[in-house]
Design an enzyme around this catalytic site. Structure first.
Site, PDB file in Angstrom:
ATOM      1  N   GLY A   1     -18.935 -58.094  17.728  1.00  0.00           N
ATOM      2  CA  GLY A   1     -19.140 -57.347  16.488  1.00  0.00           C
ATOM      3  C   GLY A   1     -19.392 -58.269  15.301  1.00  0.00           C
ATOM      4  O   GLY A   1     -19.494 -59.491  15.461  1.00  0.00           O
TER       5      GLY A   1
ATOM      6  N   ASP B   1     -14.212 -52.869  28.617  1.00  0.00           N
ATOM      7  CA  ASP B   1     -14.150 -51.624  27.861  1.00  0.00           C
ATOM      8  C   ASP B   1     -12.671 -51.350  27.610  1.00  0.00           C
ATOM      9  O   ASP B   1     -11.904 -51.093  28.551  1.00  0.00           O
ATOM     10  CB  ASP B   1     -14.789 -50.482  28.668  1.00  0.00           C
ATOM     11  CG  ASP B   1     -14.738 -49.165  27.911  1.00  0.00           C
ATOM     12  OD1 ASP B   1     -14.045 -49.094  26.865  1.00  0.00           O
ATOM     13  OD2 ASP B   1     -15.394 -48.210  28.362  1.00  0.00           O
TER      14      ASP B   1
ATOM     15  N   ALA C   1     -13.532 -52.130  17.721  1.00  0.00           N
ATOM     16  CA  ALA C   1     -13.232 -50.840  17.089  1.00  0.00           C
ATOM     17  C   ALA C   1     -14.496 -50.006  17.053  1.00  0.00           C
ATOM     18  O   ALA C   1     -15.591 -50.527  17.268  1.00  0.00           O
ATOM     19  CB  ALA C   1     -12.749 -51.063  15.649  1.00  0.00           C
TER      20      ALA C   1
ATOM     21  N   THR D   1      -8.573 -51.404   6.620  1.00  0.00           N
ATOM     22  CA  THR D   1      -9.607 -51.108   5.634  1.00  0.00           C
ATOM     23  C   THR D   1      -9.006 -50.573   4.338  1.00  0.00           C
ATOM     24  O   THR D   1      -7.870 -50.079   4.339  1.00  0.00           O
ATOM     25  CB  THR D   1     -10.541 -50.014   6.219  1.00  0.00           C
ATOM     26  OG1 THR D   1     -11.322 -49.449   5.176  1.00  0.00           O
ATOM     27  CG2 THR D   1      -9.757 -48.873   6.846  1.00  0.00           C
TER      28      THR D   1
ATOM     29  N   TYR E   1     -11.362 -41.903   9.743  1.00  0.00           N
ATOM     30  CA  TYR E   1     -11.352 -43.364   9.923  1.00  0.00           C
ATOM     31  C   TYR E   1     -10.097 -43.953   9.264  1.00  0.00           C
ATOM     32  O   TYR E   1      -9.376 -44.749   9.864  1.00  0.00           O
ATOM     33  CB  TYR E   1     -12.628 -43.943   9.308  1.00  0.00           C
ATOM     34  CG  TYR E   1     -12.748 -45.454   9.329  1.00  0.00           C
ATOM     35  CD1 TYR E   1     -12.894 -46.164  10.517  1.00  0.00           C
ATOM     36  CD2 TYR E   1     -12.763 -46.173   8.129  1.00  0.00           C
ATOM     37  CE1 TYR E   1     -13.036 -47.549  10.509  1.00  0.00           C
ATOM     38  CE2 TYR E   1     -12.913 -47.553   8.118  1.00  0.00           C
ATOM     39  CZ  TYR E   1     -13.044 -48.237   9.311  1.00  0.00           C
ATOM     40  OH  TYR E   1     -13.188 -49.609   9.308  1.00  0.00           O
TER      41      TYR E   1
ATOM     42  N   LYS F   1      -6.815 -45.818  10.968  1.00  0.00           N
ATOM     43  CA  LYS F   1      -6.370 -47.160  10.580  1.00  0.00           C
ATOM     44  C   LYS F   1      -4.893 -47.158  10.170  1.00  0.00           C
ATOM     45  O   LYS F   1      -4.177 -48.135  10.424  1.00  0.00           O
ATOM     46  CB  LYS F   1      -7.245 -47.702   9.443  1.00  0.00           C
ATOM     47  CG  LYS F   1      -8.655 -48.054   9.893  1.00  0.00           C
ATOM     48  CD  LYS F   1      -8.667 -49.111  10.984  1.00  0.00           C
ATOM     49  CE  LYS F   1     -10.056 -49.575  11.327  1.00  0.00           C
ATOM     50  NZ  LYS F   1     -10.066 -50.542  12.435  1.00  0.00           N
TER      51      LYS F   1
HETATM   52  N1  LIG Z   1     -17.386 -54.654   8.656  1.00  0.00           N
HETATM   53  C1  LIG Z   1     -16.675 -54.250   7.595  1.00  0.00           C
HETATM   54  O1  LIG Z   1     -17.131 -54.305   6.440  1.00  0.00           O
HETATM   55  C2  LIG Z   1     -15.281 -53.727   7.800  1.00  0.00           C
HETATM   56  C3  LIG Z   1     -14.621 -53.173   6.696  1.00  0.00           C
HETATM   57  C4  LIG Z   1     -13.319 -52.708   6.866  1.00  0.00           C
HETATM   58  C5  LIG Z   1     -12.696 -52.806   8.094  1.00  0.00           C
HETATM   59  N2  LIG Z   1     -13.372 -53.340   9.157  1.00  0.00           N
HETATM   60  C6  LIG Z   1     -12.680 -53.396  10.446  1.00  0.00           C
HETATM   61  O2  LIG Z   1     -12.861 -54.696  11.007  1.00  0.00           O
HETATM   62  C7  LIG Z   1     -12.937 -54.598  12.434  1.00  0.00           C
HETATM   63  C8  LIG Z   1     -14.209 -55.231  12.924  1.00  0.00           C
HETATM   64  O3  LIG Z   1     -15.318 -54.513  12.371  1.00  0.00           O
HETATM   65  P1  LIG Z   1     -16.818 -54.929  12.620  1.00  0.00           P
HETATM   66  O4  LIG Z   1     -17.574 -54.612  11.398  1.00  0.00           O
HETATM   67  O5  LIG Z   1     -16.873 -56.293  13.185  1.00  0.00           O
HETATM   68  O6  LIG Z   1     -17.233 -53.854  13.742  1.00  0.00           O
HETATM   69  P2  LIG Z   1     -18.540 -53.873  14.662  1.00  0.00           P
HETATM   70  O7  LIG Z   1     -19.507 -54.892  14.174  1.00  0.00           O
HETATM   71  O8  LIG Z   1     -18.997 -52.463  14.788  1.00  0.00           O
HETATM   72  O9  LIG Z   1     -18.004 -54.390  16.069  1.00  0.00           O
HETATM   73  C9  LIG Z   1     -17.253 -53.569  16.882  1.00  0.00           C
HETATM   74  C10 LIG Z   1     -16.800 -54.344  18.091  1.00  0.00           C
HETATM   75  O10 LIG Z   1     -15.999 -53.467  18.900  1.00  0.00           O
HETATM   76  C11 LIG Z   1     -16.444 -53.552  20.240  1.00  0.00           C
HETATM   77  N3  LIG Z   1     -16.165 -52.286  20.914  1.00  0.00           N
HETATM   78  C12 LIG Z   1     -16.531 -51.048  20.542  1.00  0.00           C
HETATM   79  N4  LIG Z   1     -16.107 -50.143  21.449  1.00  0.00           N
HETATM   80  C13 LIG Z   1     -15.444 -50.850  22.406  1.00  0.00           C
HETATM   81  C14 LIG Z   1     -14.771 -50.507  23.598  1.00  0.00           C
HETATM   82  N5  LIG Z   1     -14.687 -49.230  24.011  1.00  0.00           N
HETATM   83  N6  LIG Z   1     -14.219 -51.492  24.338  1.00  0.00           N
HETATM   84  C15 LIG Z   1     -14.305 -52.781  23.950  1.00  0.00           C
HETATM   85  N7  LIG Z   1     -14.916 -53.180  22.824  1.00  0.00           N
HETATM   86  C16 LIG Z   1     -15.479 -52.214  22.067  1.00  0.00           C
HETATM   87  C17 LIG Z   1     -17.926 -53.834  20.142  1.00  0.00           C
HETATM   88  O11 LIG Z   1     -18.371 -54.377  21.356  1.00  0.00           O
HETATM   89  P3  LIG Z   1     -19.906 -54.209  21.882  1.00  0.00           P
HETATM   90  O12 LIG Z   1     -20.792 -54.325  20.666  1.00  0.00           O
HETATM   91  O13 LIG Z   1     -20.054 -55.357  22.830  1.00  0.00           O
HETATM   92  O14 LIG Z   1     -19.987 -52.879  22.545  1.00  0.00           O
HETATM   93  C18 LIG Z   1     -17.929 -54.845  18.997  1.00  0.00           C
HETATM   94  O15 LIG Z   1     -17.592 -56.122  19.486  1.00  0.00           O
HETATM   95  C19 LIG Z   1     -12.819 -53.110  12.741  1.00  0.00           C
HETATM   96  O16 LIG Z   1     -11.489 -52.793  13.002  1.00  0.00           O
HETATM   97  C20 LIG Z   1     -13.248 -52.441  11.451  1.00  0.00           C
HETATM   98  O17 LIG Z   1     -12.718 -51.143  11.323  1.00  0.00           O
HETATM   99  C21 LIG Z   1     -14.646 -53.808   9.032  1.00  0.00           C
END
Ligand SMILES: NC(=O)c1ccc[n+]([C@@H]2O[C@H](COP(=O)([O-])OP(=O)(O)OC[C@H]3O[C@@H](n4cnc5c(N)ncnc54)[C@H](OP(=O)(O)O)[C@@H]3O)[C@@H](O)[C@H]2O)c1
Length: 292
Positions: free
Chosen positions: A16, A47, A71, A110, A133, A137
């Site tokens: 991610g 998974d 996530a 978040t 969401y 969290k």
């Molecule tokens: N990005 C932001 O601005 C932001 C803001 C606030 C909070 N957060 C939190 O930070 C964390 C990381 O966010 P992110 O932006 O990096 O998310 P992301 O880019 O959407 O990445 C999600 C990750 O989760 C994996 N995933 C999804 N479903 C899965 C499953 N069933 N089993 C195993 N792995 C699974 C995906 O793997 P694949 O792609 O390989 O399927 C990917 O590695 C999350 O908890 C998110 O809520 C992010």
């Protein structure tokens, strides 16, 4: 528990946006990584909704630190599909926690745990999510806090490059470069957080023995239009292609807390430094752009 350079890390969700940057920050460490649908060199496919496979991997790797960057972080999908998204965002993490009872558990949360009526917020402010969401969290944070060895890192507006998921800035760059218009919520604020620095900060917090809840975010709380214009300017793109539109006009299913924003004094006090401001973080992103 082994700590420092000897600790064994398990990074769940290395593919991610946050996971990609954590891969970089953990390059020199003893780390096992997982991805799900995306291919990541050296990562195990897992998974997390498969409880048996999750328990097996944890049993085999016996991690000292488990970082859950996996996530479903799509706010609209959480609202539309609460059960399916809860299965990964909450239930799967509970099983991870149970399978690794002695590990330090690091989870990402978040600013959407807050209702946005009285932001910006500090770590101890009362939560009051107004969408699914945010509710998921809050449940995730509670799972982490059931053990002493936990880190809840609340992040916001992460920007940087990653193949799997495009950050807001990455999308903005792609669209504006192609001469396409982009809608930006005119009434939302964010706390922009540079991905590479966020990842290094997580590792530093762990190395320095931090426990509890931290707002691991950049030092500024910005109106989204200001951040979008700053990103366009940094990448020398035409900001007049940005259309500022009220959230209510975007046709979203999940209500958005408008006046959120994460205060980061606790992080700065603990580490003695914060994350870079957006002018610096965006310039670093521009300089790190992968060549085609
Ligand atoms: N990005 C932001 O601005 C932001 C803001 C606030 C909070 N957060 C939190 O930070 C964390 C990381 O966010 P992110 O932006 O990096 O998310 P992301 O880019 O959407 O990445 C999600 C990750 O989760 C994996 N995933 C999804 N479903 C899965 C499953 N069933 N089993 C195993 N792995 C699974 C995906 O793997 P694949 O792609 O390989 O399927 C990917 O590695 C999350 O908890 C998110 O809520 C992010």
């Amino acid at each position: 528990m082994r700590d420092g350079p000897n600790a064994r890390w398990l990074l769940l969700g290395a593919s991610g946006l946050v996971g990609t940057h954590l891969q970089g920050a953990l390059r020199e460490r003893n780390v096992v990584m997982t991805s799900n649908r995306s291919q990541v060199p050296g990562a195990v496919t897992l998974d997390l909704t498969d409880g048996a496979a999750t328990a097996r991997l944890i049993g085999e790797t016996r991690p000292d630190i488990v970082v859950v960057a996996a996530a479903n972080a799509f706010v609209e999908e959480c609202e539309r599909e609460p059960e399916a998204t809860r299965a990964i965002n909450v239930d799967a993490v509970r099983r991870v926690a149970e399978a690794a009872p002695d590990a330090l558990l690091v989870v990402f949360s978040t600013e959407y745990v807050f209702d946005g009526k009285a932001g910006p917020y500090v770590e101890d402010d009362a939560v009051g999510p107004i969408n699914e969401y945010g509710r998921q969290k809050v449940a995730l944070e509670a799972i982490a806090r059931e053990r002493a060895a936990h880190l809840v890192c609340r992040v916001s507006g992460v920007y940087g490059w990653s193949a799997a998921r495009l950050s807001f800035v990455h999308q903005l760059v792609d669209r504006l470069r192609a001469g396409r218009r982009m809608r930006v919520p005119s009434d939302q604020v964010i706390t922009p957080t540079p991905g590479p620095d966020l990842a290094r900060t997580i590792v530093e917090l762990v190395d320095r023995g931090a426990r509890g809840t931290f707002h691991a975010a950049g030092p500024e709380i910005l109106a989204r239009p200001d951040f979008a214009r700053r990103a366009a300017e940094t990448f020398r793109l035409d900001a007049s292609l940005l259309d500022m539109v009220p959230t209510a006009a975007l046709g979203l299913v999940a209500p958005r807390p408008l006046g959120v924003g994460l205060r980061t004094e606790k992080l700065r006090d603990f580490l003695g430094h914060g994350l870079p401001a957006s002018v610096e973080g965006l310039a670093a992103m521009r300089n790190a752009e992968p060549r085609p």
